[in-house]
Design an enzyme around this catalytic site. Sequence first.
Site, PDB file in Angstrom:
ATOM      1  N   SER A 108       2.459  10.589  21.513  1.00 59.23           N
ATOM      2  CA  SER A 108       3.380  11.537  22.538  1.00 59.23           C
ATOM      3  C   SER A 108       4.596  11.924  21.991  1.00 59.23           C
ATOM      4  O   SER A 108       5.309  11.382  21.056  1.00 59.23           O
ATOM      5  CB  SER A 108       3.393  11.040  24.105  1.00 59.23           C
ATOM      6  OG  SER A 108       2.205  10.477  24.370  1.00 59.23           O
TER       7      SER A 108
HETATM    8  N1  SAH Z   1       0.547   6.291  24.935  1.00 54.66           N
HETATM    9  C1  SAH Z   1       0.214   6.650  23.116  1.00 54.66           C
HETATM   10  C2  SAH Z   1      -0.382   8.006  23.493  1.00 54.66           C
HETATM   11  C3  SAH Z   1      -1.711   8.077  23.799  1.00 54.66           C
HETATM   12  S1  SAH Z   1      -2.810   9.340  23.617  1.00 54.66           S
HETATM   13  C4  SAH Z   1       1.342   6.315  22.408  1.00 54.66           C
HETATM   14  O1  SAH Z   1       2.369   6.320  22.913  1.00 54.66           O
HETATM   15  O2  SAH Z   1       0.916   6.758  21.312  1.00 54.66           O
HETATM   16  C5  SAH Z   1      -4.012   8.826  24.654  1.00 54.66           C
HETATM   17  C6  SAH Z   1      -4.993   7.834  24.403  1.00 54.66           C
HETATM   18  O3  SAH Z   1      -5.728   7.514  25.784  1.00 54.66           O
HETATM   19  C7  SAH Z   1      -5.755   7.911  23.268  1.00 54.66           C
HETATM   20  O4  SAH Z   1      -5.586   6.907  22.431  1.00 54.66           O
HETATM   21  C8  SAH Z   1      -7.130   7.612  23.816  1.00 54.66           C
HETATM   22  O5  SAH Z   1      -8.022   7.002  23.197  1.00 54.66           O
HETATM   23  C9  SAH Z   1      -6.799   7.209  25.283  1.00 54.66           C
HETATM   24  N2  SAH Z   1      -7.806   7.111  26.452  1.00 54.66           N
HETATM   25  C10 SAH Z   1      -8.440   8.136  26.761  1.00 54.66           C
HETATM   26  N3  SAH Z   1      -9.267   8.128  27.659  1.00 54.66           N
HETATM   27  C11 SAH Z   1      -9.338   6.469  27.976  1.00 54.66           C
HETATM   28  C12 SAH Z   1      -9.777   5.631  28.815  1.00 54.66           C
HETATM   29  N4  SAH Z   1     -10.867   6.028  29.644  1.00 54.66           N
HETATM   30  N5  SAH Z   1      -9.563   4.326  28.672  1.00 54.66           N
HETATM   31  C13 SAH Z   1      -8.746   3.848  27.764  1.00 54.66           C
HETATM   32  N6  SAH Z   1      -8.058   4.678  27.033  1.00 54.66           N
HETATM   33  C14 SAH Z   1      -8.326   6.026  27.154  1.00 54.66           C
END
Ligand code: SAH
Length: 213
Positions: A61
């Site tokens: 992000s």
């Molecule tokens: N917080 C992260 C950014 C995350 S991007 C950072 O600081 O870099 C969003 C993430 O959510 C992705 O890695 C994706 O794999 C995860 N995601 C999406 N759906 C999900 C689910 N149902 N359970 C767990 N993770 C999930």
Amino acid sequence: MSWNAEQKMRLLFALRSKGVTEKAVLTAMENIDRGLFVQGLFADRAYEDTPLPIICGQTISQPSIVGLMTQALEVGPRDKVLELGTGSGYQAAILSQLARRVYTVDRFRRLVAQAQDVFDQLGLTNIITFTADGSYGLPDHAPFDRIIVTAAAEDPPGPLLAQLRIGGIMVLPVGQSDAVQSLIKVRRTETGFEYDELLKVRFVPLLEGLGRE
Ligand code: SAH
């Protein structure tokens, strides 16, 4: 190599100008080198206030969004926090500076393993990682004082609302996955839930099941 004074100063300036003003949040972000969470092609842009691609087709992000979400979460030193969407691990690392313990979940094993390596390298022992479909939360570890979701769902997932302690706060993007989403702050009260809309955002979608990588 870690980040230099100028990179740090520029990032902190960008954070402040976007409304990240809470001292504890700024200090946490000053303590965590974002460059450790961005590998490959985009590594040289790690200190810009921009989201960047990471492995498994996901994104780390934008720092100011990380700051604003962290600030909205009002994390205290005794709090047990659940993060859904580990991704690079950057947001979890920031939270680890402010909370007692951080539980972070991602559906991609590869992302969780890579984030765990960075946590180990930084000695962040109060982060516990899980590979799972986080939409169901972590019932074995509930309730949580704070919950942060970094992938967008159409509505706040019911199991997460159920795992939020009374008096607790959850921050999450909601809306259609590929359209504009709203960042929402949910407070659980004795009698129900209060919702506040914070700002428009754009996150990758919350998906069902485990990822293939
Ligand atoms: N917080 C992260 C950014 C995350 S991007 C950072 O600081 O870099 C969003 C993430 O959510 C992705 O890695 C994706 O794999 C995860 N995601 C999406 N759906 C999900 C689910 N149902 N359970 C767990 N993770 C999930």
